[in-house]
Design a protein around this motif. Structure first.
Motif, PDB file in Angstrom:
ATOM      1  N   LEU A 184       0.769  -1.025   0.286  1.00 33.35           N
ATOM      2  CA  LEU A 184      -0.206  -0.233  -0.079  1.00 33.35           C
ATOM      3  C   LEU A 184       0.860   1.008  -0.160  1.00 33.35           C
ATOM      4  O   LEU A 184       0.378   2.022  -1.100  1.00 33.35           O
ATOM      5  N   VAL A 185       1.578   1.174   0.436  1.00 35.57           N
ATOM      6  CA  VAL A 185       3.064   2.474   1.014  1.00 35.57           C
ATOM      7  C   VAL A 185       3.306   2.998  -0.325  1.00 35.57           C
ATOM      8  O   VAL A 185       3.386   3.429  -0.567  1.00 35.57           O
ATOM      9  N   LEU A 186       4.005   1.806  -0.782  1.00 35.63           N
ATOM     10  CA  LEU A 186       4.312   1.917  -1.743  1.00 35.63           C
ATOM     11  C   LEU A 186       3.958   2.285  -3.242  1.00 35.63           C
ATOM     12  O   LEU A 186       4.204   2.990  -4.403  1.00 35.63           O
ATOM     13  N   THR A 187       2.778   1.377  -3.330  1.00 33.81           N
ATOM     14  CA  THR A 187       1.724   1.793  -4.169  1.00 33.81           C
ATOM     15  C   THR A 187       1.945   3.924  -4.221  1.00 33.81           C
ATOM     16  O   THR A 187       1.501   4.491  -5.569  1.00 33.81           O
ATOM     17  N   ALA A 188       0.735   3.356  -3.362  1.00 33.29           N
ATOM     18  CA  ALA A 188       0.267   4.992  -3.173  1.00 33.29           C
ATOM     19  C   ALA A 188       1.519   6.049  -2.488  1.00 33.29           C
ATOM     20  O   ALA A 188       0.740   7.367  -3.699  1.00 33.29           O
ATOM     21  N   ALA A 189       3.158   5.360  -2.616  1.00 33.42           N
ATOM     22  CA  ALA A 189       3.804   7.081  -2.772  1.00 33.42           C
ATOM     23  C   ALA A 189       4.370   6.959  -4.309  1.00 33.42           C
ATOM     24  O   ALA A 189       4.614   8.273  -5.141  1.00 33.42           O
ATOM     25  N   ALA A 200       9.152  10.883   2.993  1.00 36.23           N
ATOM     26  CA  ALA A 200       9.421  10.493   4.402  1.00 36.23           C
ATOM     27  C   ALA A 200       8.575   9.573   4.684  1.00 36.23           C
ATOM     28  O   ALA A 200       9.085   8.183   5.388  1.00 36.23           O
ATOM     29  N   LEU A 201       7.289   9.036   4.217  1.00 34.18           N
ATOM     30  CA  LEU A 201       6.692   8.270   3.955  1.00 34.18           C
ATOM     31  C   LEU A 201       7.160   6.675   3.477  1.00 34.18           C
ATOM     32  O   LEU A 201       6.813   5.702   4.609  1.00 34.18           O
ATOM     33  N   VAL A 202       8.278   6.546   2.631  1.00 37.16           N
ATOM     34  CA  VAL A 202       8.930   5.716   2.017  1.00 37.16           C
ATOM     35  C   VAL A 202       9.711   5.222   3.242  1.00 37.16           C
ATOM     36  O   VAL A 202      10.556   3.900   3.777  1.00 37.16           O
ATOM     37  N   LEU A 203      10.698   6.352   3.719  1.00 35.95           N
ATOM     38  CA  LEU A 203      11.975   6.416   4.962  1.00 35.95           C
ATOM     39  C   LEU A 203      11.319   5.815   5.966  1.00 35.95           C
ATOM     40  O   LEU A 203      11.736   4.231   6.293  1.00 35.95           O
ATOM     41  N   VAL A 204      10.158   5.726   6.435  1.00 41.27           N
ATOM     42  CA  VAL A 204       9.706   5.129   7.721  1.00 41.27           C
ATOM     43  C   VAL A 204       8.916   3.806   7.396  1.00 41.27           C
ATOM     44  O   VAL A 204       9.496   2.500   8.034  1.00 41.27           O
ATOM     45  N   TRP A 205       8.802   3.470   6.432  1.00 35.09           N
ATOM     46  CA  TRP A 205       8.413   2.041   5.976  1.00 35.09           C
ATOM     47  C   TRP A 205       9.532   1.520   5.798  1.00 35.09           C
ATOM     48  O   TRP A 205       9.427   0.478   6.335  1.00 35.09           O
ATOM     49  N   LEU A 251       0.042   7.322  11.589  1.00 33.24           N
ATOM     50  CA  LEU A 251       0.693   8.389  11.709  1.00 33.24           C
ATOM     51  C   LEU A 251       1.092   9.118  10.484  1.00 33.24           C
ATOM     52  O   LEU A 251       0.007  10.527   9.545  1.00 33.24           O
ATOM     53  N   VAL A 252       1.955   8.397  10.047  1.00 30.88           N
ATOM     54  CA  VAL A 252       2.908   9.446   8.875  1.00 30.88           C
ATOM     55  C   VAL A 252       2.127   9.355   7.889  1.00 30.88           C
ATOM     56  O   VAL A 252       1.679  10.045   6.600  1.00 30.88           O
ATOM     57  N   ALA A 253       1.251   8.067   7.197  1.00 31.10           N
ATOM     58  CA  ALA A 253       0.366   7.844   6.263  1.00 31.10           C
ATOM     59  C   ALA A 253      -0.760   8.532   6.221  1.00 31.10           C
ATOM     60  O   ALA A 253      -1.417   9.265   5.373  1.00 31.10           O
ATOM     61  N   MET A 254      -1.092   8.774   7.620  1.00 33.43           N
ATOM     62  CA  MET A 254      -2.530   9.938   7.682  1.00 33.43           C
ATOM     63  C   MET A 254      -1.906  10.808   6.920  1.00 33.43           C
ATOM     64  O   MET A 254      -2.814  11.856   6.781  1.00 33.43           O
ATOM     65  N   ILE A 255      -1.055  11.912   7.683  1.00 30.46           N
ATOM     66  CA  ILE A 255      -0.578  12.969   7.378  1.00 30.46           C
ATOM     67  C   ILE A 255      -0.613  13.437   5.994  1.00 30.46           C
ATOM     68  O   ILE A 255      -0.661  14.255   5.210  1.00 30.46           O
ATOM     69  N   TRP A 256       0.165  12.377   5.750  1.00 33.04           N
ATOM     70  CA  TRP A 256       0.808  12.502   3.844  1.00 33.04           C
ATOM     71  C   TRP A 256      -0.690  12.783   2.926  1.00 33.04           C
ATOM     72  O   TRP A 256      -0.372  12.701   2.335  1.00 33.04           O
ATOM     73  N   ALA A 257      -1.506  11.406   3.609  1.00 37.43           N
ATOM     74  CA  ALA A 257      -2.679  11.415   2.864  1.00 37.43           C
ATOM     75  C   ALA A 257      -4.232  12.683   2.780  1.00 37.43           C
ATOM     76  O   ALA A 257      -4.630  12.584   2.063  1.00 37.43           O
TER      77      ALA A 257
END
Length: 103
Positions: A20-25, A60-65, A86-92
């Protein structure tokens, strides 16, 4: 012979979250760059938020992952998922606000 699964299923959940994270990023990297390069007029706030999400929040989202093993040792398994959430919610939310301002 030891158990088939490790004591924690952390890495399985990490891999699922990674999809999910990498696809969204990746999606936002392509979509955001297309919006940034388009001739559509934008306000200063929308332009600044667009650049901020592309240059700061998405990496930042990718690095946290990616640094999950390091973070897991320091903040624990529950803390890691809270931090990633938290990072994903801020990003989204920044992406949502950017899309609303640009549209």
């Amino acid at each position: 012979m030891g158990p088939i699964w490790p004591p924690s299923r952390f890495w399985q959940y990490w891999a699922l979250a990674g999809m999910l994270v990498l696809t969204a990023a990746f999606w936002w990297g392509v979509e955001g760059y297309a919006v940034l390069e388009s001739p559509i007029p934008r306000g200063q706030i929308a332009d600044g938020l667009l650049r901020f999400t592309l240059l700061v929040l998405t990496p930042a989202l990718v690095l946290v992952w990616l640094i999950a093993a390091w973070l897991r040792r320091r903040v624990g398994e529950g803390g890691y998922w809270q931090l990633l959430g938290l990072v994903a919610m801020i990003w989204a939310s920044a992406i949502l606000v950017t899309r609303m301002l640009v549209a």
